[in-house]
Design a protein around this motif. Sequence first.
Motif, PDB file in Angstrom:
ATOM      1  N   GLN A   1      -2.481   3.167  -0.188  1.00  0.00           N
ATOM      2  CA  GLN A   1      -3.718   2.433   0.049  1.00  0.00           C
ATOM      3  C   GLN A   1      -4.869   3.129  -0.674  1.00  0.00           C
ATOM      4  O   GLN A   1      -4.934   4.356  -0.708  1.00  0.00           O
ATOM      5  CB  GLN A   1      -3.990   2.391   1.542  1.00  0.00           C
TER       6      GLN A   1
ATOM      7  N   VAL B   1       0.041   0.237   7.137  1.00  0.00           N
ATOM      8  CA  VAL B   1       0.158  -0.981   6.344  1.00  0.00           C
ATOM      9  C   VAL B   1       1.322  -1.815   6.877  1.00  0.00           C
ATOM     10  O   VAL B   1       2.414  -1.294   7.085  1.00  0.00           O
ATOM     11  CB  VAL B   1       0.396  -0.621   4.856  1.00  0.00           C
TER      12      VAL B   1
ATOM     13  N   PHE C   1      -4.672   5.555  -5.236  1.00  0.00           N
ATOM     14  CA  PHE C   1      -4.030   5.128  -3.993  1.00  0.00           C
ATOM     15  C   PHE C   1      -3.319   6.304  -3.338  1.00  0.00           C
ATOM     16  O   PHE C   1      -2.580   7.037  -3.987  1.00  0.00           O
ATOM     17  CB  PHE C   1      -3.000   4.023  -4.266  1.00  0.00           C
TER      18      PHE C   1
ATOM     19  N   GLU D   1      -6.755  -3.482  -0.659  1.00  0.00           N
ATOM     20  CA  GLU D   1      -5.364  -3.941  -0.618  1.00  0.00           C
ATOM     21  C   GLU D   1      -4.396  -2.834  -1.037  1.00  0.00           C
ATOM     22  O   GLU D   1      -4.638  -2.116  -1.994  1.00  0.00           O
ATOM     23  CB  GLU D   1      -5.185  -5.139  -1.547  1.00  0.00           C
ATOM     24  N   PRO D   2      -3.281  -2.722  -0.333  1.00  0.00           N
ATOM     25  CA  PRO D   2      -2.323  -1.659  -0.645  1.00  0.00           C
ATOM     26  C   PRO D   2      -1.381  -2.019  -1.789  1.00  0.00           C
ATOM     27  O   PRO D   2      -1.235  -3.177  -2.162  1.00  0.00           O
ATOM     28  CB  PRO D   2      -1.529  -1.528   0.659  1.00  0.00           C
TER      29      PRO D   2
END
Length: 182
Positions: free
Chosen positions: A90, A44, A73, A96-97
Amino acid sequence: MNSDTGDGPPRAVLVAAIVLAVGTVVAVLVIAAVMQRTPAPTPVAVSAVPAPKAESTECATLLSALPDRLGDFGRAPLVDPAPAGAAAWQPEDGGEPLILRCGVARPADFVAGAPLQVVDAVSWFRVQDSVDADRATWFAVDRPVYVALTLPPGSGPDAIQTISTVLAEKLPATPVDPAPVG
């Protein structure tokens, strides 16, 4: 003539060996298929923001205590060069992280009288994204360092609850110190 009395192994042993061999091949194929579906997390990219205390002892303590999972996540590596005090998680679908930054500067909008949300004994100040109304960054404002947690839309409450628990355990509470109004 009885085939169990011949020169070779008994029929039951041959059948068992064949079943075991086929079972082993099937197990190896299943494991290989599962391993292919679980890709390594993509690094990321985390942009640098003013973080004057990112290399502090408090941030090192917090970063070493962060969990590998925050709800749906999973912890993800950061693209080099990664800013000090940063961590990311993530979702498995590669969406989207979640981004955590430790030691950041006090948010400009954090002034006396600003509304706070308390989660597991940690006071959080929310800053709405000016471009995406569904995205927000939450700042823990009652610890020795400011901690920012940027949540993508639909991430749910697990992340902020888990981070609040870690913050409460690892960093002592301090008085909230907003900027004066005006």
